[in-house]
Design an enzyme around this catalytic site. Sequence first.
Site, PDB file in Angstrom:
ATOM      1  N   SER A  86      47.504  31.890  31.451  1.00  0.00           N
ATOM      2  CA  SER A  86      46.794  32.697  30.458  1.00  0.00           C
ATOM      3  C   SER A  86      45.429  32.086  30.163  1.00  0.00           C
ATOM      4  O   SER A  86      44.627  31.912  31.081  1.00  0.00           O
ATOM      5  CB  SER A  86      47.652  32.852  29.200  1.00  0.00           C
ATOM      6  OG  SER A  86      47.085  33.783  28.307  1.00  0.00           O
ATOM      7  N   HIS A 189      47.974  40.458  26.633  1.00  0.00           N
ATOM      8  CA  HIS A 189      48.164  40.867  28.031  1.00  0.00           C
ATOM      9  C   HIS A 189      48.788  42.261  28.156  1.00  0.00           C
ATOM     10  O   HIS A 189      49.644  42.508  29.004  1.00  0.00           O
ATOM     11  CB  HIS A 189      49.008  39.829  28.785  1.00  0.00           C
ATOM     12  CG  HIS A 189      48.377  38.466  28.794  1.00  0.00           C
ATOM     13  ND1 HIS A 189      47.217  38.211  29.483  1.00  0.00           N
ATOM     14  CD2 HIS A 189      48.721  37.314  28.174  1.00  0.00           C
ATOM     15  CE1 HIS A 189      46.877  36.940  29.289  1.00  0.00           C
ATOM     16  NE2 HIS A 189      47.769  36.384  28.495  1.00  0.00           N
TER      17      HIS A 189
END
Length: 386
Positions: A86, A189
Amino acid sequence: MLAVLAPGQGSQKPGFLTPWLALPGAEARLRWWSVLAGVDLVHLGTEADAEEIRDTAKTQPLLVAAALLAAEHLPMYDATVIAGHSVGELAAAHLAGVFSPEAAVTLAAVRGREMAAACALEPSGMSAILGGDPDEVLAAVEAAGLHPANRNGAGQVVAAGSLSGLEKLAAAPPARTRIITLQVAGAFHTPYMAPAEDALAAIAAGVTVSTPTKILLSNRDGTVVEHGPSMLQRLVKQVTAPVRWDLCMARLADLGVTAVIELAPAGTLAGLVKRTIKGIDIVTVNTPDDLAAARDVITRHGAHPVLEPHPQGNVVLATAAGTFTPAEGLAEGAEVGDGQRIGAVQTPQGPVDVTTHGAGVLAEWLVTLDDPVAPGQPLARIGDQL
């Protein structure tokens, strides 16, 4: 072969940077990055409590700065593979030579602020699903109207979306699973973060990038990215796209990685790797006391990077290990466009497309059908159009 990993949000702990400030120049480095980030990284890493460092706008630049600070005290030249989870991808991109540490910290700060702002637009959240049949878990996530935001491997999927959808999932969980509500501000996300992606894209457009000099893995699909602008574009789009850490770990295994170092604040990624890839050395770097073990594993497993900057003449490089299959009917002398598929590397996880980075003429094949190839190996040379 050595891989260095940069952790993502959720790995932070109160006071975790305190021992690092004893190193010469560390505090000054953090204060410089604090100016770029617009937050006090020294305070956040030493005095702030768990609630304060849970704030997305503060957490993301803090994590990137921590990984960069730890890496500066290691002989990173001998690391071959780099990956981040991430927001950790921003640290990884710098460590692979794509952009400066200042760019990494600045992008992390923008990313964190804009994702926090996007979370405030509509109530949403995330829940971790542990265990169960993978297909059944994904089907349950879809049935609840949610998104599989993180597929972390080792029996862990993170569902994200509306609070009502998360409640529906918790009320009827897939068989043999345990669901944990994550203490996050919103559905990272997923399409909920679209405003943050747009804002990050506007800033990223001004970042100067270079070709990676190491094997750099992408969260999107676990492939090796060897084109700087492509990696920057992936970093922007990852704000709304699922994190496929499971595919990153599959790629580590496919590449033949024999040792892993996780940078501070370490532990989460090391645990996933340990449960997924057997028989490799794993070192977690949480304090300066861990640097000696990390340097030792670099000495034993490190090697000079496989990927080097593009030579003059636009050579197309392999982005995975396997056997190469040229595109059907594509012969030397044919004109090719920018981004055109010229073949694929067949891997145990499936085919990985090979594309050009610039238009021209296919001047020369450097491999033939079913030749074994390694990441970073030249496959074809593209010349100027006549």
